[in-house]
Design a protein around this motif. Structure first.
Motif, mmCIF file in Angstrom:
data_model
loop_
_atom_site.group_PDB
_atom_site.id
_atom_site.type_symbol
_atom_site.label_atom_id
_atom_site.label_comp_id
_atom_site.label_asym_id
_atom_site.label_seq_id
_atom_site.Cartn_x
_atom_site.Cartn_y
_atom_site.Cartn_z
ATOM 1 N N ARG A 20 0.824 -1.208 0.000
ATOM 2 C CA ARG A 20 0.000 0.000 0.000
ATOM 3 C C ARG A 20 0.855 1.254 0.000
ATOM 4 N NH1 ARG A 20 -4.685 -0.294 4.386
ATOM 5 N NH2 ARG A 20 -5.402 1.498 3.216
ATOM 6 N N THR A 21 0.332 2.274 -0.618
ATOM 7 C CA THR A 21 0.982 3.580 -0.567
ATOM 8 C C THR A 21 0.782 4.133 0.842
ATOM 9 O OG1 THR A 21 0.570 3.980 -2.906
ATOM 10 C CG2 THR A 21 0.937 5.914 -1.532
ATOM 11 N N ARG A 68 0.007 6.598 3.828
ATOM 12 C CA ARG A 68 -1.004 7.661 3.845
ATOM 13 C C ARG A 68 -0.419 9.005 3.431
ATOM 14 N NH1 ARG A 68 -2.592 11.328 7.525
ATOM 15 N NH2 ARG A 68 -1.392 10.389 9.184
ATOM 16 N N ILE A 101 0.128 9.528 -0.442
ATOM 17 C CA ILE A 101 -0.990 9.521 -1.394
ATOM 18 C C ILE A 101 -1.000 10.858 -2.128
ATOM 19 C CG2 ILE A 101 -3.516 9.524 -1.596
ATOM 20 C CD1 ILE A 101 -3.529 7.484 0.719
ATOM 21 N N ARG A 129 -6.543 12.359 2.366
ATOM 22 C CA ARG A 129 -5.568 11.258 2.334
ATOM 23 C C ARG A 129 -5.999 10.126 3.268
ATOM 24 N NH1 ARG A 129 -1.455 15.556 1.795
ATOM 25 N NH2 ARG A 129 -0.437 15.194 -0.202
ATOM 26 N N GLN A 130 -6.468 10.466 4.452
ATOM 27 C CA GLN A 130 -6.903 9.440 5.412
ATOM 28 C C GLN A 130 -8.064 8.636 4.841
ATOM 29 O OE1 GLN A 130 -5.543 8.417 8.268
ATOM 30 N NE2 GLN A 130 -7.121 6.863 8.389
ATOM 31 N N TYR A 189 -6.763 6.430 2.048
ATOM 32 C CA TYR A 189 -5.950 5.331 2.590
ATOM 33 C C TYR A 189 -6.838 4.151 2.994
ATOM 34 C CZ TYR A 189 -2.515 2.886 5.438
ATOM 35 O OH TYR A 189 -1.675 1.932 5.961
ATOM 36 N N ASP A 230 -3.905 5.065 -4.126
ATOM 37 C CA ASP A 230 -2.592 5.653 -4.382
ATOM 38 C C ASP A 230 -2.681 7.158 -4.588
ATOM 39 O OD1 ASP A 230 -1.161 3.123 -4.466
ATOM 40 O OD2 ASP A 230 -2.190 2.778 -6.365
#
Length: 115
Positions: free
Chosen positions: A38-39, A41, A44, A71-72, A75, A80
């Motif tokens: 995962r990217t 947080r 992103i 972003r949160q 996520y 991404d």
């Protein structure tokens, strides 16, 4: 030998339990990304204008009071980037310049674009 009504009830219970199981993704690309892939947080990407050069697919709409909130929210989708970011109009009589931000969370389909 079991009575027909007992078999019918047993079959119905098995069917009901199967219906409660979470669906398997139809496409492996739709499966959630493992945590290691995962990217992060804070990484992103946010696109207030234009679109990413990398190919992507939409995973959902996001909303946040600020960019960190976007972003949160993204996520949580395993996204991404967030594209098409807009600020909602302020409520009539509000003292702020605008309301929360909204956008579309996307996942890059080329793994090389994720970092």
């Amino acid at each position: 030998m079991a009575r027909p009504s007992t078999r019918w009830i047993g079959g119905l219970c098995v069917l009901a339990l199967a219906a409660c199981a979470p669906p398997a993704p139809a496409n492996p690309a739709d499966a959630p990304q493992p945590a290691a892939d995962r990217t992060p947080r804070r990484a992103i990407r946010l696109y207030t204008t234009g679109l990413p050069a990398c190919p992507f697919r939409s995973v959902g709409s996001v909303r946040g009071g600020n960019y960190d909130g976007l972003r949160q929210s993204a996520y949580q989708y395993g996204a991404d980037a967030v594209i098409e970011i807009m600020r909602e109009p302020a409520e009539p009589g509000a003292r702020s310049m605008g309301g929360p931000y909204t956008g579309t969370a996307v996942v890059f389909t080329d793994p090389g674009c994720r970092r």
